[in-house]
Design an enzyme around this catalytic site. Structure first.
Site, PDB file in Angstrom:
ATOM      1  N   CYS A   1       0.781  -1.232   0.000  1.00 28.24           N
ATOM      2  CA  CYS A   1       0.000   0.000   0.000  1.00 28.24           C
ATOM      3  C   CYS A   1       0.818   1.291   0.000  1.00 28.24           C
ATOM      4  O   CYS A   1       2.036   1.300   0.056  1.00 28.24           O
ATOM      5  CB  CYS A   1      -0.959   0.021   1.184  1.00 28.24           C
TER       6      CYS A   1
ATOM      7  N   LEU B   1      -2.827  -2.231  -1.678  1.00 30.14           N
ATOM      8  CA  LEU B   1      -2.430  -3.453  -2.365  1.00 30.14           C
ATOM      9  C   LEU B   1      -2.823  -4.590  -1.433  1.00 30.14           C
ATOM     10  O   LEU B   1      -2.229  -4.767  -0.374  1.00 30.14           O
ATOM     11  CB  LEU B   1      -0.924  -3.466  -2.638  1.00 30.14           C
TER      12      LEU B   1
END
Length: 617
Positions: free
Chosen positions: A2, A51
């Site tokens: 992320c 993510l």
């Protein structure tokens, strides 16, 4: 993995700044392609790009948690992985916490609610996050102990702007795109000062640092740092404890709800991680590890050994694959692409800076990760073992050890790395580059912890380890993070587990190199996992292309820059030196001087143009 960002402004109501927060968040889309969120209330705004790795359906962010009847008592925007989250979760459940997700994000947030800022002492992993406490109106910024995950901040008159990458901060109008002399010095020299972020006024949260921001200002606290301690274990016990740590570390880091692979070079470090991961997965009844290696497609320049890199990787990769029977893929990169102007611009945009030295490694890593991402979302890497266990040649060269400068800038690397060769001498003199390098090294050595009674050799080798673990490794971790996250790939680095780093840092040098080889302890602890060819292989770094097609691409790009009067890098260059370099026959450039100079000039030109940077010195 992320990307996260945010803005705290005690004199503003940020609910009217939704557009700015969204713009900051959008800059991190490549780090988190799966989901996004923005949370704003009063003086604080948090953004997140996700993510998905653990709990694909839960774990959306920014995430809020209730506490003692207070709804949304704290909110978190988090990146990375905490590998011991299951143990922490079990403990928190015993203390009455109820979880709504399976994610490590919620574990981190509830650990904070339970224990306050001191909870960071219990985290094991790679992470960077922000927690906003609605009750105390305080922001907490935290970065992992080794600095695997990035976190930048810019202090304003009434708060702070922060994010995973500089681009997120630069999307806020309060953050200037200005670079002063100290920033340009670090671009031109192979030096990375902890906490320094090149852009004026911008900083990195230090590895192992916690920053608290409230209405009284900004306060920094180092919750972890390398310390000098007595090592009382015998050689046999040291080898065994190293193996036990590696077994536990890899066991924790293969946990993933998405496809996982390993990056295999055929060297000692990546082979150890790949072999351990294979062993753990098969023992758990799962599919064997998938591994990937990289090589270059030749266009007239086959491999030849040099002072830095003695052997090609492919034969050693094959030896390990045959030994562990992994599912393996070789990714072949076209050397001509490494000089492509658009690819190099992509690298600059991912990094927010011109690439550092060995400029072809950045685009080749990007291409490697791009291909790996087609098959996996998480990759294991052998990065950092050389810094932890003394693997580089400079750890074993008397001249490098005695030199009063960074060891990677000594003759042991073949020649001194120097990307400044094409830059104006007047510029370099004005920047006082020699003084900068000398002062930077003195500062690094002065920070190194001292063990009372330690002999001179161990004291010096501790300094060597310290500058490698706090300076050199940061450049490598940055490169790995930016190139992998630019394609949405999470790369885990088991050798950066702080328990292993702490233990190895305090092994006496005569024990660390007990057989006269590099990485003696690591080699002895894992020899049973490896083919003899790899167990005995001498350190060989990540491959750099030797193909003349790459050099020709650099020449073309630099010629185009010199022909354009509007090229922003021109005032910084020595035109005569550039002309002389371009006049040399193809294949006659020094990779340590000429090629690096070309790479840095091209990268700096792209960066100045694309980022509209204002230089002030």
């Amino acid at each position: 993995m992320c990307g996260m960002t945010g803005w705290l402004s005690f004199s503003r109501d940020l609910t009217v700044q939704q557009e700015t927060l969204q713009r900051m968040t959008d800059t991190l889309a490549l780090r988190g392609p799966d989901a996004q969120g923005v949370w704003i209330e009063g003086p604080i705004g948090l953004g997140h790009r996700r993510l998905s790795i653990i709990d694909l359906e839960g774990g959306r962010q920014p995430m809020a948690a209730d506490h003692h009847g207070q709804r949304a008592a704290s909110i978190i925007s988090y990146t990375g992985e905490v590998y011991n989250f299951q143990e922490l979760k079990h403990d928190l459940q015993g203390r009455g916490h109820r979880f709504e997700t399976r994610s490590d994000t919620e574990v981190v947030l509830r650990a904070y609610l339970e224990s306050g800022p001191s909870f960071v002492d219990r985290l094991n992993g790679m992470y960077a996050f922000a927690i906003w406490n609605r009750l105390t109106q305080e922001l907490l910024l935290v970065r992992d102990r080794m600095g695997v995950k990035p976190l930048y901040y810019y202090q304003t008159d009434d708060g702070v702007v922060f994010g995973s990458e500089p681009k997120a901060l630069l999307a806020n109008p309060l953050v200037p795109r200005r670079v002063a002399a100290d920033g340009l010095r670090e671009i031109l020299e192979m030096v990375k000062t902890p906490g320094h972020a090149i852009f004026s006024g911008m900083h990195e949260v230090l590895p192992g640092e916690m920053i608290r921001v409230n209405r009284n200002g900004l306060m920094r606290h180092q919750y972890w740092k390398l310390e000098a301690r007595e090592h009382s274990d015998t050689l046999e016990k040291t080898i065994q404890h190293t193996r036990d740590l590696l077994e536990d570390i890899v066991d924790r880091q293969i946990v993933s709800d998405v496809p996982l692979c390993s990056l295999l070079s055929g060297g000692l470090d990546s082979s150890i991680i790949t072999a351990l991961a294979s062993k753990k997965l098969l023992a758990a009844g799962k599919e064997n590890i998938q591994s990937f290696s990289v090589d270059f497609l030749d266009h007239g320049g086959g491999f030849t050994g040099d002072s830095v890199r003695g052997t090609p990787d492919a034969p050693f990769v094959r030896d390990l694959v045959e030994r562990i029977r992994s599912s393996h893929g070789e990714i072949v990169i076209d050397s001509r692409e490494m000089a492509d102007s658009e690819l190099r611009a992509t690298v600059v945009r991912a990094l927010d800076l011109p690439p550092a030295f060995w400029g072809d490694m950045w685009p080749s890593l990007y291409r490697l990760f791009q291909e790996v991402r087609k098959h996996s979302t998480v990759a294991l890497s052998g990065e950092s073992a050389d810094e932890v266990f003394g693997g580089y040649r400079w750890f074993h060269d008397p001249d490098a050890i005695a030199a009063q400068t960074y060891p990677w800038l000594t003759s042991v690397t073949g020649k001194y790395f120097d990307g400044k060769t094409l830059f104006s001498q007047d510029l370099l003199k004005g920047l006082e580059m020699d003084s900068f390098l000398r002062d930077s090294y003195s500062q690094a050595v002065a920070e190194a912890p001292v063990l009372p009674g330690e002999d001179e050799i161990n004291r010096r080798m501790r300094q060597m380890s310290y500058v490698n673990l706090t300076r050199f490794v940061q450049t490598l971790l940055d490169r790995k993070d930016r190139m992998s996250m630019a394609v949405g790939l999470e790369v885990r680095v088991p050798f950066c587990d702080h328990r292993l780093v702490e233990y190895a840092f305090n092994i006496p040098w005569e024990m660390k190199a007990f057989d006269g080889r590099e990485k003696s302890i690591l080699r002895a602890a894992t020899r049973d996992l490896l083919p003899d060819s790899i167990a005995e292989r001498v350190k060989s770094p990540y491959p750099s292309t030797q193909d003349p097609a790459y050099e020709q691409g650099l020449r073309t790009s630099l010629t185009t820059i010199m022909a354009n009067p509007a090229s922003p890098v021109l005032p910084l260059l020595d035109r005569d030196r550039v002309t002389q370099t371009l006049a040399k026959p193809l294949g006659n450039l020094s990779p340590m001087y000429d090629r690096m100079g070309m790479e840095l000039a091209i990268g700096l030109n792209t960066w100045l143009a694309e980022y509209d940077v204002s230089l002030s010195f």
